[in-house]
Write a protein that holds these residues in place. Structure first.
Motif, PDB file in Angstrom:
ATOM      1  N   ARG A  25      41.880  49.659  45.387  1.00 25.37           N
ATOM      2  CA  ARG A  25      40.466  49.673  45.021  1.00 25.37           C
ATOM      3  C   ARG A  25      40.325  50.468  43.725  1.00 25.37           C
ATOM      4  NH1 ARG A  25      36.420  53.473  46.163  1.00 25.37           N
ATOM      5  NH2 ARG A  25      34.297  52.630  46.231  1.00 25.37           N
ATOM      6  N   TRP A  26      39.570  49.910  42.773  1.00 29.83           N
ATOM      7  CA  TRP A  26      39.379  50.611  41.506  1.00 29.83           C
ATOM      8  C   TRP A  26      37.958  50.410  40.992  1.00 29.83           C
ATOM      9  CZ3 TRP A  26      37.942  47.634  37.316  1.00 29.83           C
ATOM     10  CH2 TRP A  26      38.202  46.250  37.386  1.00 29.83           C
ATOM     11  N   THR A  27      37.556  51.280  40.109  1.00 29.24           N
ATOM     12  CA  THR A  27      36.267  51.187  39.441  1.00 29.24           C
ATOM     13  C   THR A  27      36.496  51.300  37.935  1.00 29.24           C
ATOM     14  OG1 THR A  27      35.877  53.568  39.459  1.00 29.24           O
ATOM     15  CG2 THR A  27      35.128  52.324  41.395  1.00 29.24           C
TER      16      THR A  27
ATOM     17  N   ALA B 265      29.018  49.832  42.588  1.00 32.25           N
ATOM     18  CA  ALA B 265      29.144  48.506  43.197  1.00 32.25           C
ATOM     19  C   ALA B 265      30.102  47.608  42.435  1.00 32.25           C
ATOM     20  CB  ALA B 265      27.764  47.847  43.269  1.00 32.25           C
ATOM     21  N   SER B 266      30.781  48.157  41.408  1.00 33.93           N
ATOM     22  CA  SER B 266      31.612  47.319  40.557  1.00 33.93           C
ATOM     23  C   SER B 266      33.100  47.417  40.887  1.00 33.93           C
ATOM     24  CB  SER B 266      31.387  47.692  39.090  1.00 33.93           C
ATOM     25  OG  SER B 266      31.798  49.029  38.868  1.00 33.93           O
ATOM     26  N   ASP B 267      33.448  47.870  42.080  1.00 35.28           N
ATOM     27  CA  ASP B 267      34.842  47.982  42.462  1.00 35.28           C
ATOM     28  C   ASP B 267      35.525  46.622  42.378  1.00 35.28           C
ATOM     29  OD1 ASP B 267      33.856  50.418  43.060  1.00 35.28           O
ATOM     30  OD2 ASP B 267      34.570  50.493  45.118  1.00 35.28           O
ATOM     31  N   ASN B 268      36.721  46.615  41.774  1.00 35.64           N
ATOM     32  CA  ASN B 268      37.540  45.404  41.695  1.00 35.64           C
ATOM     33  C   ASN B 268      36.731  44.186  41.257  1.00 35.64           C
ATOM     34  OD1 ASN B 268      38.927  47.393  43.289  1.00 35.64           O
ATOM     35  ND2 ASN B 268      40.394  45.822  43.843  1.00 35.64           N
ATOM     36  N   ALA B 269      36.053  44.337  40.130  1.00 37.05           N
ATOM     37  CA  ALA B 269      35.225  43.240  39.633  1.00 37.05           C
ATOM     38  C   ALA B 269      36.055  42.049  39.195  1.00 37.05           C
ATOM     39  CB  ALA B 269      34.372  43.730  38.464  1.00 37.05           C
ATOM     40  N   VAL B 270      37.296  42.287  38.786  1.00 38.04           N
ATOM     41  CA  VAL B 270      38.167  41.206  38.324  1.00 38.04           C
ATOM     42  C   VAL B 270      39.573  41.418  38.871  1.00 38.04           C
ATOM     43  CG1 VAL B 270      36.848  40.941  36.179  1.00 38.04           C
ATOM     44  CG2 VAL B 270      38.869  42.411  36.217  1.00 38.04           C
ATOM     45  N   ARG B 271      40.415  40.414  38.677  1.00 36.20           N
ATOM     46  CA  ARG B 271      41.829  40.517  39.037  1.00 36.20           C
ATOM     47  C   ARG B 271      42.645  39.828  37.945  1.00 36.20           C
ATOM     48  NH1 ARG B 271      39.588  36.282  41.769  1.00 36.20           N
ATOM     49  NH2 ARG B 271      40.757  34.315  41.881  1.00 36.20           N
TER      50      ARG B 271
ATOM     51  N   LEU C 158      47.604  44.853  32.252  1.00 36.25           N
ATOM     52  CA  LEU C 158      48.830  45.372  32.868  1.00 36.25           C
ATOM     53  C   LEU C 158      48.521  46.470  33.879  1.00 36.25           C
ATOM     54  CD1 LEU C 158      51.333  45.555  29.852  1.00 36.25           C
ATOM     55  CD2 LEU C 158      51.164  43.785  31.615  1.00 36.25           C
ATOM     56  N   LYS C 159      47.505  47.278  33.581  1.00 42.12           N
ATOM     57  CA  LYS C 159      47.118  48.331  34.524  1.00 42.12           C
ATOM     58  C   LYS C 159      46.632  47.728  35.834  1.00 42.12           C
ATOM     59  CE  LYS C 159      46.146  52.515  35.910  1.00 42.12           C
ATOM     60  NZ  LYS C 159      47.227  53.489  36.220  1.00 42.12           N
ATOM     61  N   LEU C 160      45.876  46.641  35.757  1.00 44.81           N
ATOM     62  CA  LEU C 160      45.395  45.992  36.981  1.00 44.81           C
ATOM     63  C   LEU C 160      46.557  45.408  37.778  1.00 44.81           C
ATOM     64  CD1 LEU C 160      42.119  44.226  35.768  1.00 44.81           C
ATOM     65  CD2 LEU C 160      42.434  46.509  36.756  1.00 44.81           C
ATOM     66  N   VAL C 161      47.577  44.910  37.082  1.00 44.39           N
ATOM     67  CA  VAL C 161      48.784  44.442  37.775  1.00 44.39           C
ATOM     68  C   VAL C 161      49.456  45.617  38.487  1.00 44.39           C
ATOM     69  CG1 VAL C 161      51.116  43.531  37.458  1.00 44.39           C
ATOM     70  CG2 VAL C 161      49.209  42.501  36.228  1.00 44.39           C
ATOM     71  N   ALA C 162      49.561  46.736  37.802  1.00 48.59           N
ATOM     72  CA  ALA C 162      50.204  47.909  38.393  1.00 48.59           C
ATOM     73  C   ALA C 162      49.472  48.377  39.647  1.00 48.59           C
ATOM     74  CB  ALA C 162      50.269  49.038  37.369  1.00 48.59           C
TER      75      ALA C 162
ATOM     76  N   GLN D  93      39.523  56.486  33.062  1.00 44.47           N
ATOM     77  CA  GLN D  93      40.146  57.806  33.176  1.00 44.47           C
ATOM     78  C   GLN D  93      41.666  57.701  33.083  1.00 44.47           C
ATOM     79  OE1 GLN D  93      39.846  59.816  37.027  1.00 44.47           O
ATOM     80  NE2 GLN D  93      39.481  61.741  35.962  1.00 44.47           N
ATOM     81  N   GLU D  94      42.265  56.744  33.787  1.00 41.94           N
ATOM     82  CA  GLU D  94      43.725  56.662  33.821  1.00 41.94           C
ATOM     83  C   GLU D  94      44.314  56.051  32.557  1.00 41.94           C
ATOM     84  OE1 GLU D  94      45.766  55.499  37.298  1.00 41.94           O
ATOM     85  OE2 GLU D  94      44.359  56.495  38.656  1.00 41.94           O
ATOM     86  N   LEU D  95      43.503  55.341  31.773  1.00 44.46           N
ATOM     87  CA  LEU D  95      44.001  54.772  30.529  1.00 44.46           C
ATOM     88  C   LEU D  95      43.617  55.603  29.306  1.00 44.46           C
ATOM     89  CD1 LEU D  95      43.517  50.924  31.026  1.00 44.46           C
ATOM     90  CD2 LEU D  95      45.581  52.305  31.331  1.00 44.46           C
TER      91      LEU D  95
END
Length: 226
Positions: A21-23, A97-103, A12-16, A29-31
């Motif tokens: 761009r995220w790592t 190098a792991s930014d946005n590894a999944v969606r 759900l966080k990735l949807v939000a 940290q945000e969760l």
């Protein structure tokens, strides 16, 4: 592999975040979880089909001491509002190098959120307590329901509303919700599916689907009881 509540929270966080761009460090940290747990959540989310890989994921070394250093997750009975600090020195090699590894796999995620998650992670109601509003009591739904409805809250020492307590999906949920308004709305809608009455569940079905996968066909409206 057994899906855990924090795996659903991560999805759900990735949807939000959408296209942000995220790592793994930012996700943790945000969760309010550790970096190693964030990696584990992503791995289980991929296995369950709730996430899709953008590329091959780096291996995650196991460090027995990293969880203690990062403050893994809070005890179930205590929900702190303070932001957790992530030590850069504790990050695994290749983190940058792991930014946005999944969606998110939107179709699968919305199907699970609407029809499966409330059974996988059932709600536990608690006695009256002060806490953070959830379900239809959340700020995002102010004015939607008539005054006098029973308020539901996640127990929290810094809460502003007294109502029926609802055990949050994960102990870090109150903290995570306060960092992200869209995530808060989705978590509150999920609680409406778990504890709400028929009208509230019907509204939650439509609104949660629209937030997760706006392009999906609207859920069929059938009789809802309770």
């Amino acid at each position: 592999m057994q899906l855990k509540p924090q795996d659903f929270l991560v999805a759900l966080k990735l949807v939000a975040w959408g296209e942000q761009r995220w790592t793994y460090a930012r996700l943790a940290q945000e969760l309010g979880i550790s970096v190693s747990e964030a990696h584990a959540c992503i791995k289980r989310g991929l296995q369950a089909g709730l996430l899709l890989p953008n590329r091959e994921l780096p291996s995650q070394p196991v460090d027995a001491g990293s969880n203690a250093a990062l403050g893994v997750q809070e005890p179930v009975a205590i929900y702190r509002v303070t932001r957790k600090r992530v030590r850069r020195s504790a990050l695994p090699d290749g983190e940058a190098a792991s930014d946005n590894a999944v969606r998110p796999h939107l179709h699968n995620l919305v199907e699970f959120a609407l029809h499966g998650a409330k059974y996988a992670f059932p709600a536990e109601k608690l006695p009256l307590v002060v806490g953070v509003p959830t379900s239809h009591s959340a700020p995002a739904f102010a004015g939607v329901f008539a005054p006098g409805s029973t308020d539901f809250v996640w127990p929290h020492p810094n809460g502003s509303v007294r109502g029926v307590g609802v055990e949050p999906l994960h102990p870090s949920v109150p903290f995570a919700a306060m960092q992200d308004a869209k995530l808060y709305e989705m978590l509150a809608l999920f609680d409406a599916l778990r504890v709400g009455k028929a009208r509230e569940r019907g509204m939650a079905l439509e609104r949660l689907q629209a937030l997760i996968d706006p392009g999906a066909p609207k859920p069929a409206k059938g009789p809802m009881y309770g």
